[in-house]
Each structure stands twice: as structure tokens, then as C-alpha cells.
Design an enzyme around this catalytic site. Structure first.
Site, PDB file in Angstrom:
ATOM      1  N   HIS A  13       0.793  -1.288  -0.053  1.00  0.00           N
ATOM      2  CA  HIS A  13       0.143   0.198   0.052  1.00  0.00           C
ATOM      3  C   HIS A  13       0.856   1.315  -0.045  1.00  0.00           C
ATOM      4  CE1 HIS A  13      -3.975   2.272   1.480  1.00  0.00           C
ATOM      5  NE2 HIS A  13      -2.829   3.085   1.096  1.00  0.00           N
ATOM      6  N   HIS A  15       1.723   5.513  -1.725  1.00  0.00           N
ATOM      7  CA  HIS A  15       1.181   6.503  -2.739  1.00  0.00           C
ATOM      8  C   HIS A  15       2.284   6.814  -3.301  1.00  0.00           C
ATOM      9  CE1 HIS A  15      -2.838   6.515  -1.164  1.00  0.00           C
ATOM     10  NE2 HIS A  15      -2.330   6.098   0.344  1.00  0.00           N
ATOM     11  N   LYS A  95      -9.285  -0.468  -5.577  1.00  0.00           N
ATOM     12  CA  LYS A  95      -9.283   0.351  -4.404  1.00  0.00           C
ATOM     13  C   LYS A  95     -10.334   0.943  -4.006  1.00  0.00           C
ATOM     14  CE  LYS A  95      -7.766   2.097  -0.343  1.00  0.00           C
ATOM     15  NZ  LYS A  95      -6.650   3.010  -0.292  1.00  0.00           N
ATOM     16  N   HIS A 134     -10.423   1.264   1.685  1.00  0.00           N
ATOM     17  CA  HIS A 134     -10.255   2.050   2.866  1.00  0.00           C
ATOM     18  C   HIS A 134     -11.482   2.410   3.827  1.00  0.00           C
ATOM     19  CE1 HIS A 134      -8.338   6.027   4.411  1.00  0.00           C
ATOM     20  NE2 HIS A 134      -9.745   6.050   5.063  1.00  0.00           N
ATOM     21  N   ASP A 240       1.661   2.615   3.381  1.00  0.00           N
ATOM     22  CA  ASP A 240       0.548   3.929   3.319  1.00  0.00           C
ATOM     23  C   ASP A 240       1.413   5.050   3.551  1.00  0.00           C
ATOM     24  OD1 ASP A 240      -1.390   5.250   2.909  1.00  0.00           O
ATOM     25  OD2 ASP A 240      -2.127   5.346   4.966  1.00  0.00           O
TER      26      ASP A 240
END
Ligand code: NCD
Ligand code: ZN
Length: 335
Positions: A13, A15, A95, A134, A240
Site C-alpha cells: 500500500h 502512494h 481500491k 479504505h 501507506d
């Protein structure tokens, strides 16, 4: 000197953003990891096959390494079976975000009513596409994840063949779900193994520790630590890591996200070592994810040693977690 060799570490996970930010952060993730599940919450979000292909290409160009696989995700909307068939070989998961729950999630779903989603989720079950979630309601901030458990329950029961990943879990309530439903799995970040709400807001406000879901209570952290340290077969590492420029974090209206990509493996060693569980780190940071996702990354070895590492103050325009602090483990070499 104490050392640990990790093979094919995976961050399930992350970004990576786009543009200049992508160029800063992608090489940091591709240095430490063999592969990573790349989140689709760009502006606008990734909802087309062309978008996925082009973004993957930009990541490959930015990461400065050939031995790294970006596992792509699509931003959930109600998609037709035909569309899902056309993208299935280009994505690893879809997602789903509740609309407005976190950074760049405005295009997410406004309701988790099952019927409108049934066609898409049935098709995903048939095609073996994983659903990454999420999991937060729009309730009181400390209760949002626990309140979402009824949604996980509903999804798990209605779609028993769908693999559902509870992303970045932060509560004992989510940990309990793992042994209740066969098709529920979870990712856990390293910061949620380390901090509680006290670290974020108990003293001076620490914007670089502010993220969604917010860090919870000590008993929640203990529950997360328990399953991570034993490398429970249904949990895996997902950092994350969510970079935001310094001026947007250190401002009135701080964006949610903790940037950990360059220190994640070092911190994991520190946490697992402190609990004398280093032997389980390989499973937590790679083997479980390979099995759950059915992925086979190219061979890569990362050798870590118990040697101080001073975290840089900045990477480009981003302040990492623990900037300026000294970590107990460092990366010695990557092969
Ligand atoms: C993430 C981001 O900045 O994109 N922020 C965060 O606090 N974790 C989004 C997310 O995963 O919630
Ligand atoms: Zn995230």
C-alpha cells in the site's frame, strides 16, 4: 554486527503520486522494495485502462531501477464485467474509498449498499480481482474504523469468493475480523505499530504523524503488534507512505499522510528486533503478501544491519517521519 537479509520485500500500500513528487518518491520505494501496490488516488483518480498503462509507464521511468514491479490498482466505481475483463491483466486490485474519507477520495462511493455494487463485485469475484478497502465511516474520528466493521461483514458475507483487504488497519476491532471471515485480510503500516494518538496530538501537534486512519489507543496498537509480530498469515506490510509537500503539512489545514518510504524497512527491523521477532519479518514483509495476492516478484535481497541511520530532514520537498532522528537499523546493501 547484527544483520538481517530480506528477500523480495513488498509494500502492499503506497502512494507514489505523479509529476515532480513521483520523481522524488518512486526511487526511494524502488530502492528498498521489490514491488509495491500503488494507490490510484491521483487527481483525477485512475479509472481507465489508458490511465493505468500511462501511469505505470511514468512510474517505471521515475523509479530508476529495473528490479521493481509497480502493482497497479484501479479506483473503484461500478464497472461492467466487460470493462473488468479488459483491465484484469493490467491491475492487481481495485481500491474502494468512501467519498471524502481521505486525501483525493472525493470520487469514492457515497454508500456501501450492496445491491448497486453487486454486478461489479460479482464480476470481480469471478475474475479473481482483489478488493482493497479504505475502511472508515464519516462518524467520530476515533470510531470511524470500528464503525466500518459492519460494512466489512456485509461485504465478506455477500461476496464470499471476493478477497477483501482491510487497508492500513488501526484497531483491535479490525484485528478480530481476521479470524471471523475467511475472505478478509489486512495491511498494517509501520507507523501504526509505533504510535498512538498521544504521539500525534498529546503534546505539541505533530503534523507529520497525522494520517487517515488516525492512530488510535495503546490497546489498539498492541492488537496490531500482536498479529504483525507473529506474521499472522492474513496480514502483510503496507506502508501507506503518503507524501505531501512540507508547506501543506506544516500549515493550517494539514493534509493527511505520513511519509515513510525511505525508512520503512529500517523501522520494521527496529520494531521486530525490540520484540525479538526478527525471524517473522520476512513473512510479514513479503511471504504473506506473495501468497495472498498470488504474486511472484523478481529476486532481490535487501541486507539490513544494526547500525545507526540518521533520517534526513527532507527528501525533495517532503519531510519524512522521524526527520533528523536516529534509527537503530540501516540498509547496508541491495542486490
Ligand atoms: C493518503 C494520501 O495522502 O493519499 N493519506 C493518508 O493519510 N493515509 C490516503 C489514504 O490512504 O488514506
Ligand atoms: Zn493510503
Amino acid at each position: 554486527m547484527k544483520s538481517l537479509t530480506l528477500t523480495m520485500p513488498l509494500d502492499m500500500h503506497v502512494h507514489l503520486r505523479d509529476g515532480d513528487m513521483l520523481n522524488i518518491v518512486a526511487p526511494l520505494t524502488s530502492y528498498s522494495f521489490s514491488g509495491a501496490l500503488v494507490m490510484p488516488n491521483l487527481v483525477p483518480p485512475l479509472t481507465t485502462l489508458e490511465g493505468i498503462k500511462e501511469y505505470r509507464h511514468r512510474i517505471k521511468v521515475a523509479m530508476e531501477a529495473d528490479d521493481f514491479e509497480p502493482y497497479m490498482t484501479l479506483f473503484y466505481q461500478n464497472y461492467t464485467r466487460e470493462f473488468l475483463e479488459s483491465v484484469q491483466n493490467h491491475i492487481t486490485a481495485i481500491k474502494i474509498y468512501p467519498s471524502g474519507a481521505t486525501t483525493n477520495s472525493e470520487g469514492g462511493v457515497v454508500s456501501f449498499d450492496i445491491e448497486p455494487m453487486r454486478e461489479t463485485l460479482e464480476a470481480m469475484s469471478d475474475l479473481g480481482i482483489i478488493l482493497a478497502v479504505h475502511g472508515e465511516t464519516n462518524g467520530f474520528v476515533m470510531d470511524r474504523e470500528a464503525e466500518f466493521m459492519s460494512v466489512y461483514e456485509k461485504l465478506a458475507i455477500n461476496f464470499p469468493r471476493l478477497k477483501i483487504i482491510m487497508e492500513h488497519i488501526t484497531t483491535a476491532a479490525a484485528v478480530e475480523m481476521l479470524d471471523k471471515y475467511e475472505n478478509l485480510y489486512a495491511t498494517i503500516t509501520v507507523h501504526h505499530l509505533m504510535i498512538t494518538l498521544d504521539d500525534v496530538a498529546g503534546g505539541m501537534l505533530r503534523p507529520h504523524l497525522f494520517c487517515k486512519p488516525i492512530a488510535k489507543r495503546p490497546e489498539d496498537r498492541s492488537a496490531l503488534l500482536k498479529v504483525a509480530l507473529e506474521a499472522h498469515p492474513k496480514v502483510m506490510f503496507g506502508s501507506d507512505s503518503a507524501p505531501h509537500p512540507k508547506h501543506t503539512k506544516e500549515s493550517c489545514g494539514c493534509g493527511a499522510g505520513v511519509f515513510t518510504a525511505p525508512i520503512a524497512l529500517q523501522l520494521l527491523c527496529e520494531v521486530f528486533d525490540a520484540h525479538k521477532k526478527l525471524d517473522n519479518l520476512q513473512a510479514f514483509v513479503s511471504d504473506n503478501a506473495q501468497r495472498i495476492y498470488g504474486i511472484c516478484p523478481d529476486f532481490k535481497e535487501v541486507v539490513l544491519i544494526k547500525h545507526d541511520f540518521v533520517v534526513p530532514e527532507m527528501y525533495g520537498e517532503v519531510v519524512p517521519m522521524m526527520a533528523g532522528e536516529t534509527l537503530k537499523w540501516s540498509i547496508e546493501r541491495v542486490e
